[in-house]
Design a protein around this motif. Structure first.
Motif, mmCIF file in Angstrom:
data_model
loop_
_atom_site.group_PDB
_atom_site.id
_atom_site.type_symbol
_atom_site.label_atom_id
_atom_site.label_comp_id
_atom_site.label_asym_id
_atom_site.label_seq_id
_atom_site.Cartn_x
_atom_site.Cartn_y
_atom_site.Cartn_z
ATOM 1 N N UNK A 1 47.219 -47.829 21.415
ATOM 2 C CA UNK A 1 48.604 -47.937 20.949
ATOM 3 C C UNK A 1 49.504 -48.398 22.095
ATOM 4 N N UNK A 2 50.330 -49.381 21.810
ATOM 5 C CA UNK A 2 51.310 -49.884 22.766
ATOM 6 C C UNK A 2 52.693 -49.760 22.144
ATOM 7 N N UNK A 3 53.620 -49.166 22.866
ATOM 8 C CA UNK A 3 55.007 -49.065 22.410
ATOM 9 C C UNK A 3 55.762 -50.224 23.041
ATOM 10 N N UNK A 4 56.215 -51.145 22.223
ATOM 11 C CA UNK A 4 56.896 -52.334 22.724
ATOM 12 C C UNK A 4 58.396 -52.119 22.876
ATOM 13 N N UNK B 1 71.377 -41.165 17.066
ATOM 14 C CA UNK B 1 71.780 -39.770 16.871
ATOM 15 C C UNK B 1 70.950 -39.021 15.822
ATOM 16 N N UNK B 2 70.576 -39.703 14.722
ATOM 17 C CA UNK B 2 69.873 -38.984 13.659
ATOM 18 C C UNK B 2 68.603 -39.681 13.174
ATOM 19 N N UNK B 3 68.140 -40.670 13.904
ATOM 20 C CA UNK B 3 66.888 -41.332 13.550
ATOM 21 C C UNK B 3 66.316 -42.061 14.766
ATOM 22 N N UNK B 4 65.066 -42.470 14.616
ATOM 23 C CA UNK B 4 64.341 -43.161 15.687
ATOM 24 C C UNK B 4 63.743 -44.434 15.106
ATOM 25 N N UNK B 5 63.805 -45.523 15.869
ATOM 26 C CA UNK B 5 63.091 -46.746 15.514
ATOM 27 C C UNK B 5 62.055 -46.994 16.606
ATOM 28 N N UNK B 6 60.838 -47.293 16.192
ATOM 29 C CA UNK B 6 59.757 -47.580 17.139
ATOM 30 C C UNK B 6 59.063 -48.868 16.712
ATOM 31 N N UNK B 7 58.883 -49.768 17.661
ATOM 32 C CA UNK B 7 58.101 -50.985 17.462
ATOM 33 C C UNK B 7 56.809 -50.779 18.239
ATOM 34 N N UNK B 8 55.705 -50.632 17.514
ATOM 35 C CA UNK B 8 54.436 -50.356 18.196
ATOM 36 C C UNK B 8 53.345 -51.296 17.717
ATOM 37 N N UNK B 9 52.362 -51.448 18.585
ATOM 38 C CA UNK B 9 51.205 -52.273 18.259
ATOM 39 C C UNK B 9 49.945 -51.422 18.331
ATOM 40 N N UNK B 10 49.007 -51.720 17.452
ATOM 41 C CA UNK B 10 47.665 -51.144 17.539
ATOM 42 C C UNK B 10 46.756 -52.271 17.991
ATOM 43 N N UNK B 11 46.034 -52.023 19.084
ATOM 44 C CA UNK B 11 45.130 -53.021 19.655
ATOM 45 C C UNK B 11 43.761 -52.381 19.821
ATOM 46 N N UNK B 12 42.959 -52.439 18.789
ATOM 47 C CA UNK B 12 41.619 -51.846 18.830
ATOM 48 C C UNK B 12 40.647 -52.762 19.548
ATOM 49 N N UNK B 13 39.762 -52.151 20.296
ATOM 50 C CA UNK B 13 38.677 -52.890 20.920
ATOM 51 C C UNK B 13 37.544 -52.984 19.904
#
Length: 166
Positions: free
Chosen positions: A72-75, A81-93
């Motif tokens: 997992x990579x967090x880009x 204040x009341x929510x979170x945004x996350x842009x992430x990648x899954x890079x499986x070998x």
């Protein structure tokens, strides 16, 4: 009393453990503004996002995702204040013996560990709303638009329909 049937929030027959980029939104229970404050700048100064203690705890757990899950990579992310945004990648070998965690597995662990850590600061029953919103990133344009949305989210907070300070 009959319970309302919830519509499924995941794409049917999609493998959420496969390589790709995902945009995740997680909301605080009852949309309480307990993660950060957005301080409006004077004149042309942009707003400043200041993390509150729960927000600091959440930041640590987001950063731990890459340690906890080697694929997992967090880009990019923002703790509003009341929510979170996350842009992430899954890079499986290729050729791994054990199954890769799904987006749901990752977010479930994140929410659980974040809640446990935040409970050490202040007693809370429920930190996050049930479930989360996900968007599968389809191409580079989609990825860039999501990145920009995350970066500009604090600037647009004054217009947000969930901003309780309006």
């Amino acid at each position: 009393m009959e319970l309302q049937t919830r519509k499924p929030n995941r794409l049917k027959n999609y493998d959420y453990s496969q390589n790709g980029a995902y945009f995740i939104t997680i909301c605080v229970q009852d949309r309480k503004p307990i993660l950060s404050q957005i301080i409006v700048g004077e004149g042309l100064a942009p707003p400043v996002l200041k993390l509150l203690p729960f927000g600091e705890c959440i930041k640590e757990q987001i950063n731990n995702l890459e340690i906890r899950y080697e694929n997992v990579k967090i880009d990019n992310y923002v703790i509003m204040p009341n929510h979170i945004h996350i842009l992430m990648r899954i890079e499986n070998q290729t050729g791994g013996a054990s199954p890769s965690p799904t987006v749901s597995d990752i977010i479930c662990a994140f929410k659980s560990l974040s809640t446990l850590e935040c409970k050490k600061l202040l007693p809370i029953d429920i930190l996050f709303q049930r479930s989360y919103h996900d968007h599968i990133i389809r191409d580079d344009i989609d990825y860039q638009q999501i990145w920009q949305y995350i970066d500009e989210n604090p600037i647009k907070w004054a217009e947000d329909k969930y901003n309780t300070n309006i």
